[in-house]
Design a protein around this motif. Structure first.
Motif, PDB file in Angstrom:
ATOM      1  N   THR A   1       0.844  -1.202   0.000  1.00 54.28           N
ATOM      2  CA  THR A   1       0.000   0.000   0.000  1.00 54.28           C
ATOM      3  C   THR A   1       0.879   1.250   0.000  1.00 54.28           C
ATOM      4  OG1 THR A   1      -1.615  -1.246   1.282  1.00 54.28           O
ATOM      5  CG2 THR A   1      -1.920   1.131   1.211  1.00 54.28           C
ATOM      6  N   GLN A   2       1.909   1.228   0.872  1.00 58.08           N
ATOM      7  CA  GLN A   2       2.820   2.391   0.951  1.00 58.08           C
ATOM      8  C   GLN A   2       3.443   2.667  -0.405  1.00 58.08           C
ATOM      9  OE1 GLN A   2       5.931   1.407   3.662  1.00 58.08           O
ATOM     10  NE2 GLN A   2       4.788   2.113   5.475  1.00 58.08           N
ATOM     11  N   SER A   3       3.908   1.611  -1.052  1.00 63.19           N
ATOM     12  CA  SER A   3       4.593   1.771  -2.332  1.00 63.19           C
ATOM     13  C   SER A   3       3.674   2.452  -3.351  1.00 63.19           C
ATOM     14  CB  SER A   3       5.043   0.396  -2.839  1.00 63.19           C
ATOM     15  OG  SER A   3       5.328   0.425  -4.200  1.00 63.19           O
ATOM     16  N   ILE A   4       2.404   2.072  -3.323  1.00 59.83           N
ATOM     17  CA  ILE A   4       1.450   2.646  -4.277  1.00 59.83           C
ATOM     18  C   ILE A   4       1.190   4.124  -3.955  1.00 59.83           C
ATOM     19  CG2 ILE A   4      -0.998   2.500  -4.991  1.00 59.83           C
ATOM     20  CD1 ILE A   4      -0.496  -0.633  -4.949  1.00 59.83           C
ATOM     21  N   PHE A   5       1.075   4.443  -2.679  1.00 56.89           N
ATOM     22  CA  PHE A   5       0.869   5.846  -2.297  1.00 56.89           C
ATOM     23  C   PHE A   5       2.094   6.696  -2.641  1.00 56.89           C
ATOM     24  CE2 PHE A   5      -2.931   4.646  -0.036  1.00 56.89           C
ATOM     25  CZ  PHE A   5      -3.699   5.792  -0.116  1.00 56.89           C
ATOM     26  N   GLU A   6       3.281   6.173  -2.337  1.00 54.51           N
ATOM     27  CA  GLU A   6       4.511   6.944  -2.613  1.00 54.51           C
ATOM     28  C   GLU A   6       4.624   7.247  -4.107  1.00 54.51           C
ATOM     29  OE1 GLU A   6       7.091   4.790   0.914  1.00 54.51           O
ATOM     30  OE2 GLU A   6       7.689   4.472  -1.170  1.00 54.51           O
ATOM     31  N   ALA A   7       4.392   6.191  -4.915  1.00 56.79           N
ATOM     32  CA  ALA A   7       4.547   6.381  -6.367  1.00 56.79           C
ATOM     33  C   ALA A   7       3.477   7.313  -6.916  1.00 56.79           C
ATOM     34  CB  ALA A   7       4.481   5.023  -7.065  1.00 56.79           C
ATOM     35  N   ALA A   8       2.282   7.266  -6.345  1.00 56.06           N
ATOM     36  CA  ALA A   8       1.218   8.165  -6.813  1.00 56.06           C
ATOM     37  C   ALA A   8       1.642   9.609  -6.544  1.00 56.06           C
ATOM     38  CB  ALA A   8      -0.090   7.843  -6.106  1.00 56.06           C
ATOM     39  N   ALA A   9       2.188   9.865  -5.350  1.00 55.15           N
ATOM     40  CA  ALA A   9       2.616  11.227  -5.015  1.00 55.15           C
ATOM     41  C   ALA A   9       3.722  11.673  -5.963  1.00 55.15           C
ATOM     42  CB  ALA A   9       3.085  11.276  -3.570  1.00 55.15           C
ATOM     43  N   GLU A  10       4.668  10.782  -6.231  1.00 57.69           N
ATOM     44  CA  GLU A  10       5.775  11.143  -7.137  1.00 57.69           C
ATOM     45  C   GLU A  10       5.282  11.455  -8.543  1.00 57.69           C
ATOM     46  OE1 GLU A  10       8.502   7.866  -6.799  1.00 57.69           O
ATOM     47  OE2 GLU A  10       8.894   8.450  -4.709  1.00 57.69           O
ATOM     48  N   ASN A  11       4.202  10.806  -8.944  1.00 60.52           N
ATOM     49  CA  ASN A  11       3.682  10.988 -10.308  1.00 60.52           C
ATOM     50  C   ASN A  11       2.514  11.964 -10.377  1.00 60.52           C
ATOM     51  OD1 ASN A  11       4.986   8.920 -12.336  1.00 60.52           O
ATOM     52  ND2 ASN A  11       4.864   7.942 -10.332  1.00 60.52           N
ATOM     53  N   ASP A  12       2.239  12.615  -9.246  1.00 61.62           N
ATOM     54  CA  ASP A  12       1.158  13.594  -9.195  1.00 61.62           C
ATOM     55  C   ASP A  12      -0.200  12.989  -9.584  1.00 61.62           C
ATOM     56  OD1 ASP A  12       0.545  16.107  -8.441  1.00 61.62           O
ATOM     57  OD2 ASP A  12       0.679  16.961 -10.454  1.00 61.62           O
ATOM     58  N   ILE A  13      -0.411  11.772  -9.131  1.00 65.51           N
ATOM     59  CA  ILE A  13      -1.686  11.099  -9.390  1.00 65.51           C
ATOM     60  C   ILE A  13      -2.472  11.061  -8.079  1.00 65.51           C
ATOM     61  CG2 ILE A  13      -2.744   8.833  -9.941  1.00 65.51           C
ATOM     62  CD1 ILE A  13      -0.434   8.418 -11.943  1.00 65.51           C
TER      63      ILE A  13
ATOM     64  N   LEU B   1      -0.808  -6.631 -12.986  1.00 59.27           N
ATOM     65  CA  LEU B   1       0.541  -6.295 -12.527  1.00 59.27           C
ATOM     66  C   LEU B   1       0.778  -6.975 -11.181  1.00 59.27           C
ATOM     67  CD1 LEU B   1       3.165  -4.526 -12.225  1.00 59.27           C
ATOM     68  CD2 LEU B   1       1.702  -2.830 -11.123  1.00 59.27           C
ATOM     69  N   GLY B   2       1.844  -7.750 -11.072  1.00 55.18           N
ATOM     70  CA  GLY B   2       2.108  -8.379  -9.771  1.00 55.18           C
ATOM     71  C   GLY B   2       3.191  -9.426  -9.861  1.00 55.18           C
ATOM     72  N   GLU B   3       3.106 -10.385  -8.939  1.00 54.49           N
ATOM     73  CA  GLU B   3       4.136 -11.411  -8.845  1.00 54.49           C
ATOM     74  C   GLU B   3       3.809 -12.602  -9.733  1.00 54.49           C
ATOM     75  OE1 GLU B   3       2.024 -10.526  -6.524  1.00 54.49           O
ATOM     76  OE2 GLU B   3       1.264 -12.231  -5.383  1.00 54.49           O
ATOM     77  N   ASP B   4       4.841 -13.420  -9.965  1.00 53.58           N
ATOM     78  CA  ASP B   4       4.635 -14.680 -10.663  1.00 53.58           C
ATOM     79  C   ASP B   4       4.566 -15.768  -9.582  1.00 53.58           C
ATOM     80  OD1 ASP B   4       4.754 -16.990 -12.099  1.00 53.58           O
ATOM     81  OD2 ASP B   4       6.392 -16.362 -13.414  1.00 53.58           O
ATOM     82  N   GLY B   5       3.354 -16.038  -9.141  1.00 48.84           N
ATOM     83  CA  GLY B   5       3.158 -16.972  -8.026  1.00 48.84           C
ATOM     84  C   GLY B   5       3.605 -18.387  -8.363  1.00 48.84           C
ATOM     85  N   LEU B   6       3.435 -18.770  -9.632  1.00 48.51           N
ATOM     86  CA  LEU B   6       3.864 -20.110 -10.047  1.00 48.51           C
ATOM     87  C   LEU B   6       5.366 -20.271  -9.838  1.00 48.51           C
ATOM     88  CD1 LEU B   6       2.196 -20.973 -13.474  1.00 48.51           C
ATOM     89  CD2 LEU B   6       2.079 -22.315 -11.380  1.00 48.51           C
ATOM     90  N   GLU B   7       6.092 -19.241 -10.276  1.00 45.75           N
ATOM     91  CA  GLU B   7       7.550 -19.282 -10.166  1.00 45.75           C
ATOM     92  C   GLU B   7       7.977 -19.261  -8.694  1.00 45.75           C
ATOM     93  OE1 GLU B   7       9.520 -20.178 -12.386  1.00 45.75           O
ATOM     94  OE2 GLU B   7      11.395 -19.756 -11.336  1.00 45.75           O
ATOM     95  N   GLU B   8       7.243 -18.517  -7.878  1.00 44.64           N
ATOM     96  CA  GLU B   8       7.568 -18.492  -6.436  1.00 44.64           C
ATOM     97  C   GLU B   8       7.455 -19.910  -5.861  1.00 44.64           C
ATOM     98  OE1 GLU B   8       5.983 -13.910  -5.640  1.00 44.64           O
ATOM     99  OE2 GLU B   8       4.772 -15.604  -4.968  1.00 44.64           O
TER     100      GLU B   8
ATOM    101  N   LEU C   1       5.070  -2.390  -5.934  1.00 39.74           N
ATOM    102  CA  LEU C   1       4.411  -2.343  -7.243  1.00 39.74           C
ATOM    103  C   LEU C   1       4.042  -0.919  -7.666  1.00 39.74           C
ATOM    104  CD1 LEU C   1       2.030  -5.423  -6.747  1.00 39.74           C
ATOM    105  CD2 LEU C   1       4.120  -5.336  -8.101  1.00 39.74           C
ATOM    106  N   GLY C   2       4.218   0.040  -6.732  1.00 36.13           N
ATOM    107  CA  GLY C   2       3.760   1.409  -6.999  1.00 36.13           C
ATOM    108  C   GLY C   2       4.286   2.040  -8.289  1.00 36.13           C
ATOM    109  N   PRO C   3       5.626   2.101  -8.475  1.00 36.11           N
ATOM    110  CA  PRO C   3       6.142   2.791  -9.667  1.00 36.11           C
ATOM    111  C   PRO C   3       5.605   2.189 -10.968  1.00 36.11           C
ATOM    112  CG  PRO C   3       7.894   2.441  -8.072  1.00 36.11           C
ATOM    113  CD  PRO C   3       6.700   1.717  -7.541  1.00 36.11           C
ATOM    114  N   MET C   4       5.548   0.860 -11.024  1.00 34.59           N
ATOM    115  CA  MET C   4       5.053   0.228 -12.261  1.00 34.59           C
ATOM    116  C   MET C   4       3.565   0.479 -12.457  1.00 34.59           C
ATOM    117  SD  MET C   4       6.632  -3.394 -13.249  1.00 34.59           S
ATOM    118  CE  MET C   4       7.506  -3.722 -11.753  1.00 34.59           C
ATOM    119  N   LEU C   5       2.846   0.492 -11.346  1.00 30.39           N
ATOM    120  CA  LEU C   5       1.401   0.729 -11.458  1.00 30.39           C
ATOM    121  C   LEU C   5       1.136   2.130 -12.015  1.00 30.39           C
ATOM    122  CD1 LEU C   5      -1.542  -0.081 -11.038  1.00 30.39           C
ATOM    123  CD2 LEU C   5      -1.365   0.711  -8.673  1.00 30.39           C
TER     124      LEU C   5
END
Ligand code: AHR
Length: 353
Positions: free
Chosen positions: A66-78, A149-156, A311-315
């Motif tokens: 959640t933090q990552s998504i909020f941080e990236a949104a602020a950086e991208n002015d979204i 957008l996310g992880e590859d659970g199979l590979e994990e 996942l924030g920056p990629m999202l």
């Protein structure tokens, strides 16, 4: 007579005009673009608006996500309109519907389970709002969302199993595996289970003796551990629990495969509380929170597979792509690695979650 003809003419003109007006109205309603070109939300803001529904805060992983998504949104002015679903799908459905009413530019959400999204996503589609799935996937017509957008659970799951295979390569006899899995009916659980099974199936000595739903929670991991320990009284000669390892029914557990760190840390809590010696029990966890990396360094775990919550920056990149009218890839995986007892720990950097 003349007056009568005049009346008939006038009446025909009125009928004609009414038909034309009706046809114009019909055509404009039927073929109108479902998307409102100017959203209500945009009337109040020049920023892109992202409606984001998170499932809750069940783990340190989730909090960082959640933090990552909020941080990236602020950086991208979204601008984010956020909803915490408190682990309930019905809350997510409500949140997505409220994003549609608000006419956000893009909707992103973490689907807690795989099924039950068709109706709400059809509503989003009809409203012309693109949807991005974050972290977990769904069972639905792919035309209902723009991408994942996310992880590859199979590979994990495969990584966890490959470590186990390698660790037990010289071992004779059965390797009994106890699995602690996360939220039932979630895509990530399905994938981590499948990937793991796919790899261990290459050698019949690996046997999953039980799989228990721990809902990704530390409290559940602790409960499961206590139950295993208490159960061992039934097979001990003196009625006391056995302290030389973990037992399921009358079988000693050789390896624990835990679908996340929260459950693993809960299990370690119970192991410590009861003073169980698990030096011969192979314990593999997924997420790679700092606490489980510390446990790996302390020799309490053998392998930790990373699930990357950042996942924030990629999202935000995908949100901007969509808002600019571009297509996004159907699947975008985040980069991930794994950590084992054989690593040079001095090269580790702090995990940040
Ligand atoms: O969907 C990702 C999983 O959900 C993480 O492994 C877990 O910690 C989280 O709660």
């Amino acid at each position: 007579m003349k007056a009568k003809i005049k009346k008939i003419k006038l009446f025909s003109i009125i009928i004609f005009l009414a038909t034309v007006l009706f046809l114009l109205f019909f055509i404009s309603t039927k073929y109108r673009k479902p998307v409102s070109t100017k959203s209500k939300a945009k009337e109040h803001s020049d920023k892109l608006i992202l409606g984001f529904s998170q499932i809750g805060s069940e783990s340190a992983w989730r909090t960082r996500n959640t933090q990552s998504i909020f941080e990236a949104a602020a950086e991208n002015d979204i601008q984010i309109i956020f909803d915490d679903a408190q682990q309930k799908q019905e809350n997510q459905l409500k949140a997505i519907r409220s994003f549609i009413v608000y006419q956000v530019d893009v909707i992103a959400f973490v689907p807690i389970v795989e099924d039950g999204w068709d109706n709400v996503l059809t509503e989003a589609k009809e409203a012309g709002i693109p949807v991005i799935l974050v972290d977990r996937q769904i069972n639905a017509d792919p035309s209902l969302y723009a991408g994942f957008l996310g992880e590859d659970g199979l590979e994990e799951g495969r990584r966890a199993a490959r470590f186990l295979l390698n660790k037990c390569k010289y071992r004779k006899g059965t390797v009994s595996i106890y699995e602690m899995s996360g939220t039932e009916n979630s895509s990530v659980v399905r994938d981590r289970a499948r990937g793991f099974r796919e790899v261990i199936a290459t050698d019949p000595k690996f046997q999953i003796i039980h799989s228990e739903d721990g809902d990704f929670l530390r409290s559940r991991g602790k409960e499961i551990g206590e139950k295993l320990i208490e159960n061992s009284r039934k097979i001990s000669s003196n009625g006391r629990f056995k302290s030389d390892g973990l037992y399921f029914e009358n079988q000693k557990i050789d390896a624990v495969y835990s679908h996340n760190d929260s459950m693993t840390l809960g299990l370690l809590d119970s192991i410590e509380n009861y003073g169980i010696n698990t030096k011969d029990t192979i314990i593999i966890s997924v997420d790679a929170e700092q606490k489980s990396i510390d446990a790996l360094k302390d020799g309490k775990l053998n392998c930790v597979v990373e699930c990357n919550p950042n996942l924030g920056p990629m999202l935000m990149h995908l949100v901007k792509q969509i808002a600019d009218g571009n297509k996004i890839p159907r699947v975008t995986y985040n980069s991930e690695t794994y950590f084992t007892e054989d690593d040079d720990f001095s090269t580790y950097t702090p995990r940040g979650y």
